[in-house]
Design an enzyme around this catalytic site. Sequence first.
Site, PDB file in Angstrom:
ATOM      1  N   ARG A  52      -9.847 -13.239  28.353  1.00  0.00           N
ATOM      2  CA  ARG A  52      -8.615 -13.320  27.557  1.00  0.00           C
ATOM      3  C   ARG A  52      -8.631 -14.540  26.640  1.00  0.00           C
ATOM      4  O   ARG A  52      -8.117 -14.518  25.539  1.00  0.00           O
ATOM      5  CB  ARG A  52      -7.382 -13.310  28.461  1.00  0.00           C
ATOM      6  CG  ARG A  52      -6.065 -13.466  27.702  1.00  0.00           C
ATOM      7  CD  ARG A  52      -4.852 -12.910  28.453  1.00  0.00           C
ATOM      8  NE  ARG A  52      -4.878 -13.150  29.880  1.00  0.00           N
ATOM      9  CZ  ARG A  52      -4.655 -14.346  30.451  1.00  0.00           C
ATOM     10  NH1 ARG A  52      -4.357 -15.392  29.718  1.00  0.00           N
ATOM     11  NH2 ARG A  52      -4.715 -14.480  31.755  1.00  0.00           N
ATOM     12  N   TYR A 104       5.106  -4.578   4.638  1.00  0.00           N
ATOM     13  CA  TYR A 104       4.617  -3.523   5.529  1.00  0.00           C
ATOM     14  C   TYR A 104       5.722  -3.205   6.553  1.00  0.00           C
ATOM     15  O   TYR A 104       6.276  -4.121   7.164  1.00  0.00           O
ATOM     16  CB  TYR A 104       3.353  -4.020   6.241  1.00  0.00           C
ATOM     17  CG  TYR A 104       2.797  -3.060   7.241  1.00  0.00           C
ATOM     18  CD1 TYR A 104       2.178  -1.896   6.835  1.00  0.00           C
ATOM     19  CD2 TYR A 104       2.899  -3.311   8.601  1.00  0.00           C
ATOM     20  CE1 TYR A 104       1.672  -0.999   7.766  1.00  0.00           C
ATOM     21  CE2 TYR A 104       2.394  -2.419   9.543  1.00  0.00           C
ATOM     22  CZ  TYR A 104       1.791  -1.267   9.111  1.00  0.00           C
ATOM     23  OH  TYR A 104       1.300  -0.387  10.035  1.00  0.00           O
ATOM     24  N   ASP A 176      -0.776 -11.804   3.411  1.00  0.00           N
ATOM     25  CA  ASP A 176      -1.416 -10.642   4.030  1.00  0.00           C
ATOM     26  C   ASP A 176      -2.401 -10.082   3.003  1.00  0.00           C
ATOM     27  O   ASP A 176      -1.997  -9.522   1.986  1.00  0.00           O
ATOM     28  CB  ASP A 176      -0.344  -9.610   4.412  1.00  0.00           C
ATOM     29  CG  ASP A 176      -0.923  -8.422   5.181  1.00  0.00           C
ATOM     30  OD1 ASP A 176      -2.087  -8.059   4.921  1.00  0.00           O
ATOM     31  OD2 ASP A 176      -0.201  -7.845   6.024  1.00  0.00           O
ATOM     32  N   LYS A 201      -8.330  -1.900   8.734  1.00  0.00           N
ATOM     33  CA  LYS A 201      -8.478  -1.222   7.454  1.00  0.00           C
ATOM     34  C   LYS A 201      -9.884  -1.431   6.877  1.00  0.00           C
ATOM     35  O   LYS A 201     -10.810  -0.819   7.355  1.00  0.00           O
ATOM     36  CB  LYS A 201      -7.365  -1.698   6.514  1.00  0.00           C
ATOM     37  CG  LYS A 201      -5.961  -1.726   7.173  1.00  0.00           C
ATOM     38  CD  LYS A 201      -5.439  -0.352   7.518  1.00  0.00           C
ATOM     39  CE  LYS A 201      -4.166  -0.352   8.361  1.00  0.00           C
ATOM     40  NZ  LYS A 201      -3.048  -1.140   7.879  1.00  0.00           N
TER      41      LYS A 201
HETATM   42  C1  LIG Z   1      -1.908  -1.726   8.548  1.00  0.00           C
HETATM   43  C2  LIG Z   1      -1.281  -2.966   8.064  1.00  0.00           C
HETATM   44  C3  LIG Z   1      -0.737  -3.906   8.974  1.00  0.00           C
HETATM   45  C4  LIG Z   1      -0.703  -3.649  10.471  1.00  0.00           C
HETATM   46  O1  LIG Z   1      -1.977  -3.524  11.042  1.00  0.00           O
HETATM   47  P1  LIG Z   1      -2.193  -2.731  12.434  1.00  0.00           P
HETATM   48  O2  LIG Z   1      -3.634  -2.944  12.743  1.00  0.00           O
HETATM   49  O3  LIG Z   1      -1.832  -1.301  12.168  1.00  0.00           O
HETATM   50  O4  LIG Z   1      -1.299  -3.346  13.435  1.00  0.00           O
HETATM   51  C5  LIG Z   1      -0.220  -5.071   8.471  1.00  0.00           C
HETATM   52  N1  LIG Z   1      -0.205  -5.321   7.139  1.00  0.00           N
HETATM   53  C6  LIG Z   1      -0.701  -4.446   6.235  1.00  0.00           C
HETATM   54  C7  LIG Z   1      -0.644  -4.774   4.779  1.00  0.00           C
HETATM   55  C8  LIG Z   1      -1.261  -3.242   6.669  1.00  0.00           C
HETATM   56  O5  LIG Z   1      -1.739  -2.362   5.767  1.00  0.00           O
END
Ligand SMILES: *Cc1c(COP(=O)(O)O)cnc(C)c1O
Length: 377
Positions: A52, A104, A176, A201
């Site tokens: 962890r 988001y 982000d 992503k």
């Molecule tokens: C998908 C996404 C998130 C969240 O990510 P997860 O892995 O689904 O928790 C946060 N910010 C943006 C811009 C995203 O596209």
Amino acid sequence: MAQTKNYRIETRSVHAGSSENLAGAVAPPIHLSTTFRRDPEGNLASDFIYGRSGNPDRTALERAIADLEGGAECVSFASGLAAVHSLLLTLSPGDLVLAPLDAYHGTVRLAKESLARWGLRTRFTDFLDPEDVTAGLDERPALVILETPSNPTLRITDIAAVAARCRAAGALIAVDNTWMTPVLQRPLALGADIVIHATTKYFGGHSDVTGGAVVLREGLELASRLRFVQTETGPVPSPFDAWLLRRGMRTLPVRIRAQSATAGKLAEFLSGHPRVVQTFYPGLASDPGHEVQTRQGDGYGAMLSFRALGGEDHAKGVLSRVKLFTRATSLGGVESLVEHRALVEGPDTKTPRDLIRVSVGLEHPDDLIADLDQALG
Ligand SMILES: *Cc1c(COP(=O)(O)O)cnc(C)c1O
């Protein structure tokens, strides 16, 4: 390869953060062990104690992400939202966060539902409106979160301009950078303190691993607090997920550049189509964000949205007729996706009902254009 500073981003994507392994394996091993040995005196054999709190595969991934973003340190998480959550938990009840009006939807829900009950205050701000930014900064936020391009209408925020104002106001600023990746946009070099990623992503890139990351600039004293929150609450990526993400990263520069080039072609096609009302893509010369994105990035990304002529019914008709695109949420994978964004975001969304969001993959642009053309009818 320990020192990668002098290499270009393609080379660093392949080699950064690689750790030595005894067998000399070219592809790194995976360390599934949840615990690490001590000698008779109780000294640890390595930097690792327990799964962890740390794992070699995670460390290799974190070094590589920090390297690409030009940060001092990276902490990786079990998902993008886990990264946002842990970052917000480094603040204190009563603190104020400024977040984008069109953040988001998971970030919005986290702030409004869970962390509001814990005492965090969030002000949703339009970062394209200087007066709204002034009003927000006047309330002395502890943290400002930007997301650019925005989701799903790809509004572009000038990172350097907002970062300079945050610095003057004494607020930390996090960006982000999920949609652009460090290949196309490096917020720390533009004055941000923190970068957030949903590595689910483009870092993973194959729609088969969920992950997140927070990258900190040199000199920011937040890493130990953030690691403490993570170790106490436990949202860690598994060794296999860390390994898969590191594997995906090796091809990140070639993937995102090819996907962005195709997205540019799709945007040109859509913006000239008689059954499309509006196309949102910062690479279009007519896009309101074009000039800022040209200045602050090395490209325009592989996400775009468009509004179908004839409203929600036509949008749903287009979605029902696509053959090559997959109807699914998410983004960043090698396969192109389409979705009716308002449906995904739920009843209180402000997203137009005729809007279709597109994640452009690695298929041939002509095949994707032909599919959209037949689906638009
Ligand atoms: C998908 C996404 C998130 C969240 O990510 P997860 O892995 O689904 O928790 C946060 N910010 C943006 C811009 C995203 O596209």
